[in-house]
Design a protein around this motif. Structure first.
Motif, PDB file in Angstrom:
ATOM      1  N   LEU A 536       0.727  -1.084  -0.248  1.00  0.00           N
ATOM      2  CA  LEU A 536      -0.245   0.301   0.503  1.00  0.00           C
ATOM      3  C   LEU A 536       1.331   2.039   0.086  1.00  0.00           C
ATOM      4  O   LEU A 536       0.586   2.046  -0.400  1.00  0.00           O
ATOM      5  CB  LEU A 536      -1.332  -0.207   1.330  1.00  0.00           C
ATOM      6  N   PRO A 537       2.010   1.751   0.499  1.00  0.00           N
ATOM      7  CA  PRO A 537       2.384   2.094   0.437  1.00  0.00           C
ATOM      8  C   PRO A 537       3.521   2.695  -0.504  1.00  0.00           C
ATOM      9  O   PRO A 537       3.034   4.140  -0.888  1.00  0.00           O
ATOM     10  CB  PRO A 537       3.612   2.377   1.977  1.00  0.00           C
ATOM     11  N   GLU A 538       3.785   1.921  -1.357  1.00  0.00           N
ATOM     12  CA  GLU A 538       4.314   1.904  -2.819  1.00  0.00           C
ATOM     13  C   GLU A 538       3.264   2.031  -3.918  1.00  0.00           C
ATOM     14  O   GLU A 538       3.519   3.130  -4.461  1.00  0.00           O
ATOM     15  CB  GLU A 538       5.341   0.581  -3.022  1.00  0.00           C
ATOM     16  N   PHE A 539       2.155   1.834  -3.430  1.00  0.00           N
ATOM     17  CA  PHE A 539       0.785   1.917  -4.302  1.00  0.00           C
ATOM     18  C   PHE A 539       0.867   3.682  -4.500  1.00  0.00           C
ATOM     19  O   PHE A 539       0.241   4.125  -5.430  1.00  0.00           O
ATOM     20  CB  PHE A 539      -0.246   0.864  -4.122  1.00  0.00           C
ATOM     21  N   GLN A 540       0.887   4.219  -3.106  1.00  0.00           N
ATOM     22  CA  GLN A 540       0.089   4.904  -2.426  1.00  0.00           C
ATOM     23  C   GLN A 540       0.913   6.325  -3.459  1.00  0.00           C
ATOM     24  O   GLN A 540       0.948   7.390  -3.887  1.00  0.00           O
ATOM     25  CB  GLN A 540       0.199   5.670  -1.175  1.00  0.00           C
ATOM     26  N   THR A 541       2.554   6.236  -3.033  1.00  0.00           N
ATOM     27  CA  THR A 541       3.998   6.472  -3.004  1.00  0.00           C
ATOM     28  C   THR A 541       3.546   6.990  -4.711  1.00  0.00           C
ATOM     29  O   THR A 541       3.977   7.683  -5.537  1.00  0.00           O
ATOM     30  CB  THR A 541       5.180   6.151  -2.901  1.00  0.00           C
ATOM     31  N   GLU A 542       3.611   5.825  -5.463  1.00  0.00           N
ATOM     32  CA  GLU A 542       3.018   5.854  -7.078  1.00  0.00           C
ATOM     33  C   GLU A 542       2.230   7.064  -7.880  1.00  0.00           C
ATOM     34  O   GLU A 542       2.304   8.001  -8.722  1.00  0.00           O
ATOM     35  CB  GLU A 542       3.093   4.447  -8.158  1.00  0.00           C
ATOM     36  N   ILE A 543       0.652   6.551  -7.081  1.00  0.00           N
ATOM     37  CA  ILE A 543       0.529   7.909  -7.391  1.00  0.00           C
ATOM     38  C   ILE A 543       0.746   9.483  -7.570  1.00  0.00           C
ATOM     39  O   ILE A 543       0.746  10.186  -7.686  1.00  0.00           O
ATOM     40  CB  ILE A 543      -1.100   7.653  -6.589  1.00  0.00           C
ATOM     41  N   PHE A 544       1.381   9.988  -5.895  1.00  0.00           N
ATOM     42  CA  PHE A 544       1.574  11.262  -5.461  1.00  0.00           C
ATOM     43  C   PHE A 544       3.138  11.590  -6.263  1.00  0.00           C
ATOM     44  O   PHE A 544       2.593  12.652  -6.695  1.00  0.00           O
ATOM     45  CB  PHE A 544       2.216  11.260  -4.395  1.00  0.00           C
ATOM     46  N   VAL A 545       3.760  10.612  -7.284  1.00  0.00           N
ATOM     47  CA  VAL A 545       4.872  11.024  -7.210  1.00  0.00           C
ATOM     48  C   VAL A 545       4.013  11.028  -8.705  1.00  0.00           C
ATOM     49  O   VAL A 545       5.076  11.834  -9.650  1.00  0.00           O
ATOM     50  CB  VAL A 545       6.141   9.608  -7.340  1.00  0.00           C
ATOM     51  N   LEU A 546       3.766  10.566  -8.754  1.00  0.00           N
ATOM     52  CA  LEU A 546       3.464  10.212 -11.605  1.00  0.00           C
ATOM     53  C   LEU A 546       2.105  11.481 -11.279  1.00  0.00           C
ATOM     54  O   LEU A 546       2.441  11.661 -12.320  1.00  0.00           O
ATOM     55  CB  LEU A 546       3.225   9.070 -11.785  1.00  0.00           C
ATOM     56  N   SER A 547       1.035  11.899 -10.739  1.00  0.00           N
ATOM     57  CA  SER A 547       0.610  13.261 -10.065  1.00  0.00           C
ATOM     58  C   SER A 547       1.495  14.241 -10.787  1.00  0.00           C
ATOM     59  O   SER A 547       0.608  15.190 -10.723  1.00  0.00           O
ATOM     60  CB  SER A 547      -0.611  12.690  -9.318  1.00  0.00           C
ATOM     61  N   LYS A 548       2.726  14.392 -10.528  1.00  0.00           N
ATOM     62  CA  LYS A 548       3.302  15.230  -9.797  1.00  0.00           C
ATOM     63  C   LYS A 548       4.125  15.590 -11.058  1.00  0.00           C
ATOM     64  O   LYS A 548       4.880  17.335 -11.439  1.00  0.00           O
ATOM     65  CB  LYS A 548       4.045  15.850  -9.029  1.00  0.00           C
TER      66      LYS A 548
END
Length: 839
Positions: A536-548
């Motif tokens: 879950l942390p990796e999943f959330q990080t991926e979304i956070f990073v790639l949305s920026k």
């Protein structure tokens, strides 16, 4: 002597007549900003700003909407949202706006789109837009805009009919179309030329591209170089201009200049096109980028370079704007070279002081979808400086041609104006003859030994971040909708319920499937193991990073799904898979050395953008050959940001538990648990060795000294035996100088102490240099010191030499020449290496 005086009087008389003619022409072509058509769609309200009035389309006598269909309103408008974007007209079947056109001529057509919250999800609209007598302006168009700013599509076209129709048509039966506002108004008669010099990526043969004014032009970029945003209300034709900084290759090469006094538009007797306040507003000519030159090194030459995303293999009208408010007198007036791609340059000299002018070119883009423009001083320039004020790029939509036209004629002019035009034409012919004679007799400046052209890499690897452009004009990737959850049912449908036949990868995170969304877009679907909640942390990080972030060399996130305990990420599909698959343990064709260099350069650019170009800076933390993906054209894109850490620029390091992949892991990070961007540099050094040797980073089946790739190859590198460990399929195909430079680059990346490693910007430069060395046809023994300039590899003519110089790269792209104490020539070296911009 009398003959001489008579000739002088004759010339002065001609000058007076020419000035009279110019004033008459200005009088005859006087342009008044129009009052129509400006439409507030889906509303009965009239909205006025300081210069325009948008009338509601519910009831108006000046145009016709048929059939009217549905009006929608923002259900929860933000106070910051303009009234113009709080309503929209929605079409569930074909519908048209019809306008009475008078006068006929060149028109600007703008369509405003802003998907707000309403009972109908405007983000799901999919539709076509066409106009009278033409095929589609927009096809299968959808507004995937998360920037909270309107998306404005602007077109320039000649309207030769009295009734002009703009038609909206849903692309599918269940879809719909919408629009928030429409502008249709006439532009100045001379706003678009009918012909311009044709430039291709291979250069120019001095031929002209004709018939521009009969085509449809779509605005792609409009740049206020050296200045800030220019809002529509500050522009004479309500255009939006954006700053140039996001498009600069090397920010340290340029600095902003501005002047507080408003530009004075003048008519100048020269080969350049006089600008007017309608060609570009005064604010464009009141700012500029100039060379960030080193006054202590007067012989230092370098260019200012910009890069722009454009359509592939298409023609574009490029307009560049100049106004020299920098020079104090003609004696310190620079002579400029304007470069387009690598093989075309245009000399610009005898620049009038304080007088704005512009130049037009038709540029054919290559298959990279990238266009670069540079400005630099000529070698014989009186001063070492260059500048640019503005730039516009408009795509020529050549397939859009008029199908039928009504026979219309312009309004007849008064007899006085007819007489002026006829007399003016006769006088113009005389003046042209005189000017041609003067031009022929003009004393030519000494020819230059060579041009200084920008370094590019064949294969279209020049890249540019469109983060800034995306925030204003919508996403650069078709159908991209960051922040939008994709329904699980849609993903099931795209992957045919996660069919094993569509599975293209598998790892600890789960499985990767190829899929096709309903709009036809091919995607890669990464599905975590359902139900257990790991990652879950990796999943959330991926979304956070790639949305920026958004960059040509970073894989783009299309959307995600977190329904039913699922963790699914949807990316753009990379047809050629991972870099590793093309290096070893597969039956795929061998990559050439040139391809490998291009891939490494692209991946390095992506990482450099992560480190410096994204907000706060991002450390990838898991750089390896399986996280470098290749698209259909073998363009490299860095992927898998689940372990990434942000906030790099605000601190010297990030203290964190060690994560990464054995064989790629930075020993200093492992030892201290302090993460810096230099940890990515170390990992990338291992990738370089994988590319070179075509073997894994760790192979326990090999002899002990060869198990760790980095340790083994670095021993060979120090022994000077690097060529003995390269991929056997490359033997005899690699320029030894290129190999030496590549090996040195990897060695620097793999230094034990992070402080001794280069930045990714330095790595980009070194790899570009290795690429240029490989491009040379001359195969020679390695240099005694290959860090010296490559010019020493070639026999040099006895010409004046110029010292090398040093620049630092701030973003990505074009490499700069190092101050290594070597000397370079101005002629054959750059023509052979294609390092012609003197960097």
């Amino acid at each position: 002597m009398e003959k001489f005086h008579g000739h002088e009087i004759f010339v002065q008389l001609l000058r007076l007549l020419l000035l009279l003619l110019l004033s008459l022409q200005c009088l005859s072509s006087d342009y008044t900003p129009p009052s129509k058509y400006f439409i507030n769609c889906g509303s009965s309200s009239t909205i006025s700003d300081t210069t325009r009035t948008f009338v509601g389309d519910v009831s108006s006598d000046s145009f016709t909407l048929s059939p009217k269909q549905e009006a929608v309103e923002d259900s929860s408008p933000s106070p910051a949202t303009s009234q113009l974007y709080r309503t929209a007209r929605l079409f569930r079947s074909p519908s048209s706006y019809e306008f009475e056109i008078d006068p006929i001529g060149i028109y600007l057509v703008r369509l405003h789109f802003f998907p707000f919250s309403s009972s109908t999800d405007l983000f799901t609209a999919l539709f076509d837009v066409s106009v009278s007598g033409l095929p589609l302006l927009l096809h299968n168009f959808t507004v995937q805009n998360t920037s909270n700013l309107p998306l404005i599509k602007e077109f320039l076209l000649t309207i030769n009919i009295s009734k002009f129709i703009v038609k909206f048509k849903p692309s599918q039966g269940s879809s719909f179309a919408f629009v928030n506002a429409i502008e249709v108004f006439n532009a100045p008669d001379s706003f678009i030329p009918d012909s311009a010099l044709l430039v291709t990526p291979a250069g120019s043969n001095n031929s002209s591209y004709k018939g521009i004014s009969s085509r449809v032009l779509q605005k792609v970029h409009r740049i206020n170089v050296g200045g800030s945003d220019i809002e529509p209300n500050s522009d004479t034709l309500w255009r939006k201009w954006v700053p140039d900084d996001p498009y600069l290759f090397n920010k340290s090469a340029a600095r902003n200049r501005s002047v507080s006094t408003e530009t004075s538009y003048q008519q100048i007797l020269s080969e350049y096109k006089d600008s007017t306040r309608y060609i570009a507003p005064p604010l464009v000519y009141m700012s500029a980028k100039e060379m960030n030159k080193n006054d202590s090194d007067p012989l230092q030459f370098f260019n200012i370079s910009w890069g722009f995303d454009v359509s592939k293999n298409a023609r574009h009208l490029l307009r560049v704007h100049f106004c020299d408010f920098i020079s104090l007198s003609m004696s310190d007036n620079p002579w400029l070279n304007l470069y387009i791609y690598s093989f075309f340059s245009e000399k610009i000299d005898n620049i009038p002081l304080g007088a704005p002018f512009f130049l037009d070119f038709v540029v054919v883009s290559d298959d990279s979808g990238f266009l670069n423009v540079s400005i630099g001083p000529q070698i014989l320039s009186p001063v070492n400086n260059s500048f640019l004020n503005g730039l516009e790029i408009m795509e020529i939509m050549e397939e859009l041609r008029w199908v039928s036209m009504e026979n219309e004629s312009k309004k007849k002019n008064t007899p006085l104006l007819v007489g002026l035009v006829v007399g003016g034409l006769a006088l113009f012919c005389i003046v042209i003859v005189v000017l041609l004679m003067r031009s022929k007799c003009r004393k030519e400046k000494p020819a230059e030994a060579s041009h200084w052209l920008p370094v590019t890499v064949d294969g279209g690897l020049s890249s540019h971040s469109r983060v800034y452009e995306a925030t204003i004009h919508g996403s650069p990737v078709p159908h991209l909708n960051l922040g939008l959850k994709i329904p699980f049912a849609e993903i099931q449908s795209a992957t045919k319920n996660f069919s094993s036949k569509l599975m293209v990868g598998k790892g600890g995170f789960g499985k990767v499937y190829q899929g096709t969304l309903r709009n036809g877009m091919k995607v890669a679907v990464k599905r975590s193991q359902p139900g257990h909640g790991q990652g879950l942390p990796e999943f959330q990080t991926e979304i956070f990073v790639l949305s920026k972030i958004r960059h040509r060399h970073l894989v783009s996130l299309i959307g995600y799904c977190d329904e039913r305990n699922e963790m699914i990420l949807v990316y753009e599909f990379m047809q050629n898979g991972t870099l590793r698959n093309h290096l070893y343990d597969s039956d795929l064709p061998c990559l050439s050395w040139k391809q490998r260099l291009e891939i490494c350069i692209g991946a390095a650019r992506g990482l450099h953008y992560l480190h410096t170009g994204s907000e706060g800076g991002i450390i990838h933390r898991d750089v390896k050959s399986t996280n470098i993906l290749l698209d259909e054209n073998f363009v490299a894109k860095v992927a898998d940001f689940g372990l990434s850490r942000a906030g790099l620029l605000h601190q010297t390091h990030v203290s964190t538990a060690v994560k990464g992949t054995i064989g790629y892991l930075d020993p200093e990070y492992f030892r201290t648990q302090k993460l810096t961007e230099k940890s990515d540099v170390y990992s990338f050094g291992v990738v370089l060795l994988e590319v070179l040797c075509a073997r894994p980073a760790i192979n326990p089946l090999l002899p002990r000294e060869q198990v760790n790739l980095a340790e083994w190859v670095m021993v060979r590198q120090k022994e000077g035996l690097l060529e003995h460990v390269i991929d056997p399929l490359l033997v005899g195909k690699v320029n030894l100088n290129s190999l030496r430079k590549f090996g040195e680059t990897a060695e620097k990346c793999l230094q034990e102490d992070g402080a001794d490693r280069p930045t990714m910007g330095d790595v980009v430069w070194d790899l570009e240099y290795a690429f240029q060395l490989q491009q040379t046809a001359v195969q020679r023994e390695p240099l005694d010191d290959s860090t010296n300039d490559a010019s020493s590899t070639f026999p040099l003519p006895n010409v004046q030499r110029y010292p090398s110089y040093s620049l630092s790269i701030d973003v990505t792209h074009v490499p700069t020449r190092r101050n290594d104490g070597s000397e370079t020539t101005e002629s054959e070296v750059f023509s052979q290496l294609r390092i012609d911009d003197g960097r």
